[in-house]
Scaffold this motif. Structure first.
Motif, PDB file in Angstrom:
ATOM      1  N   ALA A  90       0.827  -1.207   0.000  1.00  0.00           N
ATOM      2  CA  ALA A  90       0.000   0.000   0.000  1.00  0.00           C
ATOM      3  C   ALA A  90       0.862   1.259   0.000  1.00  0.00           C
ATOM      4  O   ALA A  90       0.533   2.246  -0.677  1.00  0.00           O
ATOM      5  CB  ALA A  90      -0.927  -0.008   1.219  1.00  0.00           C
ATOM      6  N   ALA A  91       1.981   1.230   0.731  1.00  0.00           N
ATOM      7  CA  ALA A  91       2.869   2.397   0.771  1.00  0.00           C
ATOM      8  C   ALA A  91       3.466   2.689  -0.598  1.00  0.00           C
ATOM      9  O   ALA A  91       3.555   3.846  -1.020  1.00  0.00           O
ATOM     10  CB  ALA A  91       3.976   2.164   1.797  1.00  0.00           C
ATOM     11  N   PHE A  92       3.870   1.632  -1.311  1.00  0.00           N
ATOM     12  CA  PHE A  92       4.425   1.837  -2.650  1.00  0.00           C
ATOM     13  C   PHE A  92       3.379   2.392  -3.597  1.00  0.00           C
ATOM     14  O   PHE A  92       3.664   3.321  -4.372  1.00  0.00           O
ATOM     15  CB  PHE A  92       4.984   0.521  -3.196  1.00  0.00           C
ATOM     16  CG  PHE A  92       5.687   0.674  -4.516  1.00  0.00           C
ATOM     17  CD1 PHE A  92       7.050   0.874  -4.560  1.00  0.00           C
ATOM     18  CD2 PHE A  92       4.986   0.622  -5.717  1.00  0.00           C
ATOM     19  CE1 PHE A  92       7.706   1.016  -5.777  1.00  0.00           C
ATOM     20  CE2 PHE A  92       5.623   0.764  -6.930  1.00  0.00           C
ATOM     21  CZ  PHE A  92       6.986   0.973  -6.960  1.00  0.00           C
ATOM     22  N   ARG A  93       2.161   1.846  -3.557  1.00  0.00           N
ATOM     23  CA  ARG A  93       1.106   2.335  -4.448  1.00  0.00           C
ATOM     24  C   ARG A  93       0.747   3.791  -4.146  1.00  0.00           C
ATOM     25  O   ARG A  93       0.516   4.586  -5.058  1.00  0.00           O
ATOM     26  CB  ARG A  93      -0.144   1.453  -4.321  1.00  0.00           C
ATOM     27  CG  ARG A  93      -0.001   0.040  -4.823  1.00  0.00           C
ATOM     28  CD  ARG A  93       0.127  -0.046  -6.343  1.00  0.00           C
ATOM     29  NE  ARG A  93      -0.967   0.568  -7.038  1.00  0.00           N
ATOM     30  CZ  ARG A  93      -2.079  -0.052  -7.410  1.00  0.00           C
ATOM     31  NH1 ARG A  93      -2.243  -1.342  -7.118  1.00  0.00           N
ATOM     32  NH2 ARG A  93      -3.030   0.580  -8.076  1.00  0.00           N
ATOM     33  N   LEU A  94       0.716   4.153  -2.872  1.00  0.00           N
ATOM     34  CA  LEU A  94       0.409   5.535  -2.502  1.00  0.00           C
ATOM     35  C   LEU A  94       1.548   6.470  -2.898  1.00  0.00           C
ATOM     36  O   LEU A  94       1.311   7.604  -3.331  1.00  0.00           O
ATOM     37  CB  LEU A  94       0.129   5.626  -1.002  1.00  0.00           C
ATOM     38  CG  LEU A  94      -1.191   4.998  -0.546  1.00  0.00           C
ATOM     39  CD1 LEU A  94      -1.256   4.953   0.970  1.00  0.00           C
ATOM     40  CD2 LEU A  94      -2.383   5.757  -1.113  1.00  0.00           C
ATOM     41  N   LEU A  95       2.795   5.994  -2.759  1.00  0.00           N
ATOM     42  CA  LEU A  95       3.936   6.799  -3.201  1.00  0.00           C
ATOM     43  C   LEU A  95       3.875   7.038  -4.704  1.00  0.00           C
ATOM     44  O   LEU A  95       4.123   8.157  -5.175  1.00  0.00           O
ATOM     45  CB  LEU A  95       5.244   6.092  -2.828  1.00  0.00           C
ATOM     46  CG  LEU A  95       6.538   6.784  -3.272  1.00  0.00           C
ATOM     47  CD1 LEU A  95       6.744   8.069  -2.491  1.00  0.00           C
ATOM     48  CD2 LEU A  95       7.726   5.860  -3.089  1.00  0.00           C
ATOM     49  N   ALA A  96       3.533   5.995  -5.460  1.00  0.00           N
ATOM     50  CA  ALA A  96       3.419   6.140  -6.911  1.00  0.00           C
ATOM     51  C   ALA A  96       2.278   7.077  -7.296  1.00  0.00           C
ATOM     52  O   ALA A  96       2.346   7.751  -8.330  1.00  0.00           O
ATOM     53  CB  ALA A  96       3.206   4.769  -7.551  1.00  0.00           C
ATOM     54  N   LEU A  97       1.255   7.145  -6.451  1.00  0.00           N
ATOM     55  CA  LEU A  97       0.105   8.005  -6.745  1.00  0.00           C
ATOM     56  C   LEU A  97       0.391   9.466  -6.415  1.00  0.00           C
ATOM     57  O   LEU A  97       0.106  10.364  -7.215  1.00  0.00           O
ATOM     58  CB  LEU A  97      -1.117   7.514  -5.963  1.00  0.00           C
ATOM     59  CG  LEU A  97      -2.422   8.288  -6.158  1.00  0.00           C
ATOM     60  CD1 LEU A  97      -2.922   8.132  -7.593  1.00  0.00           C
ATOM     61  CD2 LEU A  97      -3.475   7.802  -5.178  1.00  0.00           C
ATOM     62  N   PHE A  98       0.979   9.713  -5.255  1.00  0.00           N
ATOM     63  CA  PHE A  98       1.149  11.090  -4.787  1.00  0.00           C
ATOM     64  C   PHE A  98       2.501  11.697  -5.169  1.00  0.00           C
ATOM     65  O   PHE A  98       2.630  12.917  -5.238  1.00  0.00           O
ATOM     66  CB  PHE A  98       0.971  11.159  -3.264  1.00  0.00           C
ATOM     67  CG  PHE A  98      -0.434  10.912  -2.828  1.00  0.00           C
ATOM     68  CD1 PHE A  98      -1.437  11.825  -3.114  1.00  0.00           C
ATOM     69  CD2 PHE A  98      -0.767   9.745  -2.156  1.00  0.00           C
ATOM     70  CE1 PHE A  98      -2.745  11.591  -2.722  1.00  0.00           C
ATOM     71  CE2 PHE A  98      -2.073   9.512  -1.759  1.00  0.00           C
ATOM     72  CZ  PHE A  98      -3.064  10.436  -2.044  1.00  0.00           C
ATOM     73  N   ASP A  99       3.511  10.878  -5.382  1.00  0.00           N
ATOM     74  CA  ASP A  99       4.833  11.396  -5.735  1.00  0.00           C
ATOM     75  C   ASP A  99       5.448  10.505  -6.812  1.00  0.00           C
ATOM     76  O   ASP A  99       6.417   9.775  -6.562  1.00  0.00           O
ATOM     77  CB  ASP A  99       5.728  11.434  -4.493  1.00  0.00           C
ATOM     78  CG  ASP A  99       6.924  12.351  -4.671  1.00  0.00           C
ATOM     79  OD1 ASP A  99       7.010  13.015  -5.724  1.00  0.00           O
ATOM     80  OD2 ASP A  99       7.778  12.407  -3.770  1.00  0.00           O
ATOM     81  N   PRO A 100       4.916  10.555  -8.020  1.00  0.00           N
ATOM     82  CA  PRO A 100       5.359   9.603  -9.065  1.00  0.00           C
ATOM     83  C   PRO A 100       6.777   9.841  -9.579  1.00  0.00           C
ATOM     84  O   PRO A 100       7.268   9.040 -10.376  1.00  0.00           O
ATOM     85  CB  PRO A 100       4.335   9.808 -10.178  1.00  0.00           C
ATOM     86  CG  PRO A 100       3.802  11.180  -9.963  1.00  0.00           C
ATOM     87  CD  PRO A 100       3.836  11.422  -8.485  1.00  0.00           C
ATOM     88  N   VAL A 101       7.436  10.926  -9.145  1.00  0.00           N
ATOM     89  CA  VAL A 101       8.791  11.177  -9.624  1.00  0.00           C
ATOM     90  C   VAL A 101       9.766  10.082  -9.168  1.00  0.00           C
ATOM     91  O   VAL A 101      10.793   9.853  -9.792  1.00  0.00           O
ATOM     92  CB  VAL A 101       9.264  12.571  -9.158  1.00  0.00           C
ATOM     93  CG1 VAL A 101       9.535  12.590  -7.663  1.00  0.00           C
ATOM     94  CG2 VAL A 101      10.504  13.020  -9.927  1.00  0.00           C
ATOM     95  N   TRP A 102       9.411   9.380  -8.073  1.00  0.00           N
ATOM     96  CA  TRP A 102      10.274   8.310  -7.574  1.00  0.00           C
ATOM     97  C   TRP A 102      10.171   7.048  -8.429  1.00  0.00           C
ATOM     98  O   TRP A 102      11.033   6.172  -8.346  1.00  0.00           O
ATOM     99  CB  TRP A 102       9.901   7.970  -6.131  1.00  0.00           C
ATOM    100  CG  TRP A 102      10.276   9.053  -5.164  1.00  0.00           C
ATOM    101  CD1 TRP A 102       9.462  10.004  -4.639  1.00  0.00           C
ATOM    102  CD2 TRP A 102      11.580   9.297  -4.642  1.00  0.00           C
ATOM    103  NE1 TRP A 102      10.160  10.833  -3.811  1.00  0.00           N
ATOM    104  CE2 TRP A 102      11.475  10.429  -3.788  1.00  0.00           C
ATOM    105  CE3 TRP A 102      12.829   8.705  -4.799  1.00  0.00           C
ATOM    106  CZ2 TRP A 102      12.561  10.949  -3.103  1.00  0.00           C
ATOM    107  CZ3 TRP A 102      13.911   9.224  -4.106  1.00  0.00           C
ATOM    108  CH2 TRP A 102      13.783  10.321  -3.282  1.00  0.00           C
TER     109      TRP A 102
END
Length: 198
Positions: A90-102
Motif C-alpha cells: 500500500a505504501a508503494f502504491r500511494l507513493l506512486a500516486l502522490f509522488d510519481p517522480v520516484w
C-alpha cells in the motif's frame, strides 16, 4: 496490455503441472487452481460497495486454506509478515500516486521487485514466500483501496495491474529458487581438491 503477465504466468503453471509433474493430488490441485484463476479473472463480483474480480477472492481464500493446511511456518509469524507486506504494498502504491517522480522504471516491475525483497526478508522457504506474497498482496490491495476510496470511489479491487505485479513477483521468486537449486546441485557435483574422480 494489462493482464498479459498474469495470463502468461498461470498458463505456464498449468502447462508445467499438466505435462511435466508426476500424477499426484498436488499436481491436480495446482492445475485446477491455475485454470480457475484464468477463467475467473474476467468475472467481476460486487459485494456492497466492493467490486473485484472473482479471481481476487479465490486467490485470497485459497492462500488462507493453504496457509492453514500446509503451515510452511508458524501461523502468527505468517500473519505478521503478510500484514507487513500489505503495508509495504500500500505504501508503494500511494507513493506512486502522490509522488510519481520516484517511479523511474515501469511501476509494475518496481512494485514486483519491492514485494520480492520484502517477502524474501521475512521468509527463507519458497512456499512461505509465495503465501506471504499472495496474502499480503491481497490485503495490501484492500488497504490501498480503502486509502483512496474518497478520491476514487469506483476503484476495482484486484485489477489486472495488481495481478500482473503479483505474477511478476511470483515468477521472480520461482526463478531465484531454480537458480539456487541448480547452484547447489553443481556445488555437490564439483570434485573436492586433492581427490581423484573414479
Amino acid at each position: 496490455m494489462e493482464g498479459i503477465y498474469f495470463y502468461f504466468f498461470f498458463w505456464f503453471i498449468w502447462i508445467v503441472a499438466t505435462f511435466f509433474m508426476k500424477k499426484t493430488g498436488e499436481r491436480t490441485k495446482l492445475a485446477a487452481f491455475a485454470l480457475v484463476m484464468i477463467s475467473s479473472a474476467s468475472l467481476t463480483v460486487e459485494i456492497g460497495v466492493v467490486r473485484a474480480p472473482l479471481a481476487f477472492f479465490i486467490l485470497f481464500l485459497c492462500s488462507c486454506y493453504a496457509a492453514i493446511e500446509r503451515r510452511p511456518c508458524s501461523l502468527p509469524f505468517l500473519a505478521l509478515s503478510a500484514s507487513g507486506l500489505a503495508f509495504a504494498y500500500a505504501a508503494f502504491r500511494l507513493l506512486a500516486l502522490f509522488d510519481p517522480v520516484w517511479i523511474w522504471l515501469d511501476g509494475q516491475w518496481m512494485l514486483a521487485w519491492w514485494l520480492v525483497i520484502v517477502s524474501g526478508l521475512f521468509h527463507r522457504r519458497l512456499a512461505a514466500r509465495l503465501l506471504c506474497l499472495a496474502l499480503g498482496g491481497c490485503q495490501g490491495e484492500a488497504v490501498y483501496a480503502i486509502a483512496i476510496h474518497r478520491m476514487a470511489p469506483g476503484y476495482v479491487l484486484g485489477s489486472f495491474s495488481f495481478f500482473d505485479a503479483a505474477a511478476i513477483s511470483a515468477s521472480c521468486l520461482l526463478i531465484w529458487e531454480m537458480i539456487r537449486f541448480l547452484s547447489l546441485q553443481l556445488e555437490e557435483k564439483r570434485p573436492v581438491r586433492g581427490t581423484r574422480q573414479p
